[in-house]
Design an enzyme around this catalytic site. Structure first.
Site, PDB file in Angstrom:
ATOM      1  N   ASN A 164      35.137 -68.693  19.613  1.00 28.80           N
ATOM      2  CA  ASN A 164      36.075 -69.379  18.710  1.00 28.80           C
ATOM      3  C   ASN A 164      36.764 -68.456  17.704  1.00 28.80           C
ATOM      4  OD1 ASN A 164      33.666 -69.115  17.358  1.00 28.80           O
ATOM      5  ND2 ASN A 164      33.727 -71.146  16.427  1.00 28.80           N
ATOM      6  N   GLY A 241      26.464 -68.762  17.991  1.00 31.23           N
ATOM      7  CA  GLY A 241      26.774 -69.695  19.071  1.00 31.23           C
ATOM      8  C   GLY A 241      26.092 -71.018  18.817  1.00 31.23           C
ATOM      9  N   GLU A 263      23.452 -67.460  13.761  1.00 32.38           N
ATOM     10  CA  GLU A 263      24.533 -68.261  13.157  1.00 32.38           C
ATOM     11  C   GLU A 263      24.839 -69.365  14.151  1.00 32.38           C
ATOM     12  OE1 GLU A 263      25.761 -67.890  10.212  1.00 32.38           O
ATOM     13  OE2 GLU A 263      25.132 -65.874   9.643  1.00 32.38           O
ATOM     14  N   CYS A 297      32.480 -73.580  13.482  1.00 33.07           N
ATOM     15  CA  CYS A 297      31.160 -74.087  13.095  1.00 33.07           C
ATOM     16  C   CYS A 297      31.213 -74.705  11.702  1.00 33.07           C
ATOM     17  CB  CYS A 297      30.139 -72.959  13.143  1.00 33.07           C
ATOM     18  SG  CYS A 297      30.686 -71.528  12.231  1.00 33.07           S
ATOM     19  N   GLU A 394      28.159 -82.013  16.976  1.00 36.31           N
ATOM     20  CA  GLU A 394      29.253 -81.140  16.579  1.00 36.31           C
ATOM     21  C   GLU A 394      30.449 -81.476  17.474  1.00 36.31           C
ATOM     22  OE1 GLU A 394      28.214 -77.049  17.141  1.00 36.31           O
ATOM     23  OE2 GLU A 394      29.378 -76.444  15.400  1.00 36.31           O
ATOM     24  N   GLU A 471      25.543 -63.409   6.984  1.00 33.17           N
ATOM     25  CA  GLU A 471      26.503 -62.360   7.371  1.00 33.17           C
ATOM     26  C   GLU A 471      27.554 -62.236   6.276  1.00 33.17           C
ATOM     27  OE1 GLU A 471      27.731 -63.573  11.393  1.00 33.17           O
ATOM     28  OE2 GLU A 471      26.324 -62.094  12.164  1.00 33.17           O
TER      29      GLU A 471
HETATM   30  P1  NAP Z   1      27.327 -70.861  23.232  1.00 28.35           P
HETATM   31  O1  NAP Z   1      27.570 -71.604  24.476  1.00 28.35           O
HETATM   32  O2  NAP Z   1      26.014 -70.956  22.593  1.00 28.35           O
HETATM   33  O3  NAP Z   1      27.694 -69.347  23.565  1.00 28.35           O
HETATM   34  C1  NAP Z   1      27.653 -68.349  22.586  1.00 28.35           C
HETATM   35  C2  NAP Z   1      27.390 -67.029  23.255  1.00 28.35           C
HETATM   36  O4  NAP Z   1      26.106 -67.076  23.873  1.00 28.35           O
HETATM   37  C3  NAP Z   1      28.363 -66.675  24.366  1.00 28.35           C
HETATM   38  O5  NAP Z   1      28.569 -65.287  24.361  1.00 28.35           O
HETATM   39  C4  NAP Z   1      27.601 -67.101  25.611  1.00 28.35           C
HETATM   40  O6  NAP Z   1      27.987 -66.433  26.784  1.00 28.35           O
HETATM   41  C5  NAP Z   1      26.195 -66.702  25.230  1.00 28.35           C
HETATM   42  N1  NAP Z   1      25.168 -67.362  25.990  1.00 28.35           N
HETATM   43  C6  NAP Z   1      25.172 -68.596  26.538  1.00 28.35           C
HETATM   44  N2  NAP Z   1      23.991 -68.819  27.170  1.00 28.35           N
HETATM   45  C7  NAP Z   1      23.238 -67.695  27.023  1.00 28.35           C
HETATM   46  C8  NAP Z   1      21.941 -67.299  27.456  1.00 28.35           C
HETATM   47  N3  NAP Z   1      21.163 -68.097  28.152  1.00 28.35           N
HETATM   48  N4  NAP Z   1      21.503 -66.052  27.119  1.00 28.35           N
HETATM   49  C9  NAP Z   1      22.270 -65.219  26.407  1.00 28.35           C
HETATM   50  N5  NAP Z   1      23.506 -65.536  25.983  1.00 28.35           N
HETATM   51  C10 NAP Z   1      23.993 -66.768  26.276  1.00 28.35           C
HETATM   52  O7  NAP Z   1      28.379 -71.255  22.110  1.00 28.35           O
HETATM   53  P2  NAP Z   1      29.951 -71.295  22.221  1.00 28.35           P
HETATM   54  O8  NAP Z   1      30.311 -72.530  22.956  1.00 28.35           O
HETATM   55  O9  NAP Z   1      30.503 -69.998  22.708  1.00 28.35           O
HETATM   56  O10 NAP Z   1      30.376 -71.372  20.689  1.00 28.35           O
HETATM   57  C11 NAP Z   1      30.374 -72.554  20.003  1.00 28.35           C
HETATM   58  C12 NAP Z   1      29.138 -72.687  19.141  1.00 28.35           C
HETATM   59  O11 NAP Z   1      29.029 -71.565  18.271  1.00 28.35           O
HETATM   60  C13 NAP Z   1      29.208 -73.883  18.241  1.00 28.35           C
HETATM   61  O12 NAP Z   1      27.984 -74.563  18.221  1.00 28.35           O
HETATM   62  C14 NAP Z   1      29.480 -73.271  16.871  1.00 28.35           C
HETATM   63  O13 NAP Z   1      29.064 -74.065  15.800  1.00 28.35           O
HETATM   64  C15 NAP Z   1      28.765 -72.003  16.954  1.00 28.35           C
HETATM   65  N6  NAP Z   1      29.299 -71.041  15.970  1.00 28.35           N
HETATM   66  C16 NAP Z   1      28.545 -70.776  14.869  1.00 28.35           C
HETATM   67  C17 NAP Z   1      29.027 -69.918  13.909  1.00 28.35           C
HETATM   68  C18 NAP Z   1      28.217 -69.623  12.690  1.00 28.35           C
HETATM   69  O14 NAP Z   1      28.496 -68.632  12.062  1.00 28.35           O
HETATM   70  N7  NAP Z   1      27.236 -70.429  12.333  1.00 28.35           N
HETATM   71  C19 NAP Z   1      30.260 -69.310  14.074  1.00 28.35           C
HETATM   72  C20 NAP Z   1      31.004 -69.597  15.209  1.00 28.35           C
HETATM   73  C21 NAP Z   1      30.490 -70.472  16.162  1.00 28.35           C
HETATM   74  P3  NAP Z   1      29.046 -67.123  27.767  1.00 28.35           P
HETATM   75  O15 NAP Z   1      30.338 -66.957  27.123  1.00 28.35           O
HETATM   76  O16 NAP Z   1      28.945 -66.369  29.022  1.00 28.35           O
HETATM   77  O17 NAP Z   1      28.650 -68.556  27.918  1.00 28.35           O
END
Ligand code: NAP
Length: 494
Positions: A164, A241, A263, A297, A394, A471
């Protein structure tokens, strides 16, 4: 604003690295695999890039482990100057970074430019922090021994980032790690790896030595990163993530008691009290909800509005959002781009359909935009039942559910009724109430009469299931430093 031509897009894409960054430079995947990175506003392929295999992950960690000792010994000023040069180079290429993010992620160009400024600032902030890493020296209370406390780099880190905010989520980890003297393996999201590859190219041009940063985009996240998490040479995992994936990674990290920063997801409440400045509350609500198409997020997920101001707030909020132009992010008039992929769009649509079935009223929007790309109309829901799924999950899309409350006590109870605790926003003219809310609402961050709180100089992070660690700010570098205590015998003893 300059119009983006197809030639400009092609020229930029031709300048982006498409291979993995391993210890000695750019490399193909071990078996030559590639994958397509697509434009969410058209569904068309932007570039084919190398798809890291588990052997490439292992090679990346080999490089990080090999580079760690020398890197830790570099002068803090040298690390600071690499960061400072990188800040200047990213800023000089702001238009390239912005367009690249718009192409691979979808957000409008003006928002991508905002992210470039925000993301680059982590490089500058931590350039300034690198020379200020300090320890302490003290006489023990018994007056005999001496106590010395050192800060040492944690060691090789694995970074896993989401799609994102492709630039800022990477610099928020890379910059403090460089400042602290840690080496890094970065696995960006498969949907948006191009910005990370361009950033890595800039960091190398800024003087980052071989092996300090490796980048391994992959479509097999678990298979490539899993073995690294279990490798005793890795000393830290920093993940941004979803809570679901974060939980699994925390469990995997337990095996070798890896230091983790997480995060994770949010479910931000946005509170508007009867005494709020209506215009400011509406402007804050638009930012908190619609920035990044709601794919943040920290996006406001639940609007809790006091009964007296609810009709005026809802009407003004709907009018502002009605004026949004939904279009490809490269179009000058675009106020909102597509969602990142079909699955994200369909999840948003399903949450809205469920809420309406449960009794919510559509005040605006509520439909998938027909045609190419993953566009969804900006949407406002009123009369949302307290137990609707949309208030618990979310949303990660441009949908604002509004719930009415009567008392401050009730607002606090509703705000806290979530497993998440990333951020909350509140609009009120009563300063004492604002401070009470900041203490009573259980989140890592709180916006008082502000719809955006993110700032590189502030500690970003959540409580409860929104994460661990911070962070940015002075706190950000601590995530990459270990405390080492050296006990020294009485220097006066013979
Ligand atoms: P996600 O599906 O959890 O993916 C995040 C990252 O993790 C991606 O690089 C993904 O790779 C990787 N990943 C997925 N499964 C994995 C596994 N089994 N082992 C290792 N890595 C794995 O989240 P997203 O859909 O990209 O992002 C949205 C989420 O991020 C939301 O929940 C949002 O709230 C959160 N977020 C939090 C913050 C914060 O600072 N708190 C900031 C931004 C976003 P792939 O791309 O290959 O799936």
């Amino acid at each position: 604003m300059t119009t983006i031509t197809p030639d400009r897009e092609r020229e930029l894409l031709a300048s982006v690295p498409t291979r993995l960054l391993l210890g000695s430079g750019w490399a193909d995947a071990a078996d030559g695999s590639t994958f397509a990175v697509t434009d969410p506003s058209t569904g068309e392929t932007l570039l084919e890039i190398a798809d890291a295999r588990p052997e490439d992950g292992a090679a990346a960690l080999d490089a990080a482990a090999a580079a760690q000792r020398d890197w830790a010994r570099t002068a803090p000023r040298e690390r600071a100057e690499i960061l400072r040069r990188a800040f200047e180079m990213v800023t000089a290429r702001a238009d390239d970074f912005a367009l690249l993010m718009t192409l691979e992620m979808g957000k409008p160009l003006h928002e991508s430019r905002g992210e470039v400024a925000y993301g680059a600032e982590f490089l500058r902030w931590f350039a300034e922090e690198a020379p200020r890493i300090s320890g302490r020296f003290a006489t023990a209370p018994d007056g005999v021994n001496r106590l010395m406390v050192l800060k040492r780099p944690v060691g090789p880190c694995l970074f896993i980032t989401p799609w994102n905010f492709p630039l800022a989520m990477a610099t928020r980890k890379i910059a403090p790690a460089i400042a602290a003297g840690c080496t890094m393996v970065l696995k960006p999201a498969a949907l948006t790896p191009l910005t990370s590859l361009l950033l890595a190219q800039v960091l190398r041009e800024a003087g980052l030595p071989d092996g300090v940063l490796t980048v391994i985009p992959t479509t097999s996240a678990g298979a490539v990163t899993g073995p690294l998490i279990k490798d005793s040479r890795l000393r830290k995992l920093s993940f941004t993530g979803s809570t679901e994936v974060g939980r699994r990674l925390i469990a995997d990290s337990a095996e070798q008691v890896l230091r983790v920063s997480m995060e994770l997801g949010g479910n931000a409440p946005f509170l508007v009290f009867d005494d709020a400045d209506l215009d400011r509350a509406v402007a804050g609500a638009v930012l908190a909800k619609m920035r990044n198409g709601g794919e943040a997020c920290v996006a406001a997920n639940r609007f809790l509005v006091q009964r007296g101001i609810a009709p005026a707030f809802t009407e003004a909020f709907v009018e502002k959002i009605r004026a949004f132009t939904v279009a490809r992010g490269t179009e000058p008039e675009s106020k909102m781009g597509p969602l990142v992929d079909a699955a994200t769009r369909d999840k948003v649509a399903a949450l809205v359909e469920d809420a309406v079935e449960d009794g919510a009223t559509l005040a605006l929007g509520g439909r998938v935009v027909p045609g190419a790309g993953y566009f969804y109309e900006p949407t406002v829901l009123t009369d949302v039942p307290a137990d609707a799924r949309i208030l618990d999950e979310e949303i990660f899309g441009p949908v604002a559910p509004i719930v009415v409350f009567d008392t401050e006590e009730e607002a606090i109870r509703l705000a806290n009724s979530s497993e998440f605790g990333l951020v909350a926003f509140a609009f009120t003219r009563d300063l004492n109430r604002g401070l009470r809310l900041a203490e009573e609402i259980d989140t890592g961050m709180f916006g008082l009469n502000a719809g955006v709180v993110s700032n590189p100089a502030a500690p970003f992070g959540g409580v409860k299931q929104s994460g661990l660690g911070r962070e940015g700010g002075f706190e950000g570098i601590d995530e990459y430093l270990e405390t080492r205590y050296v006990g020294i015998a009485d220097p006066f003893a013979n």
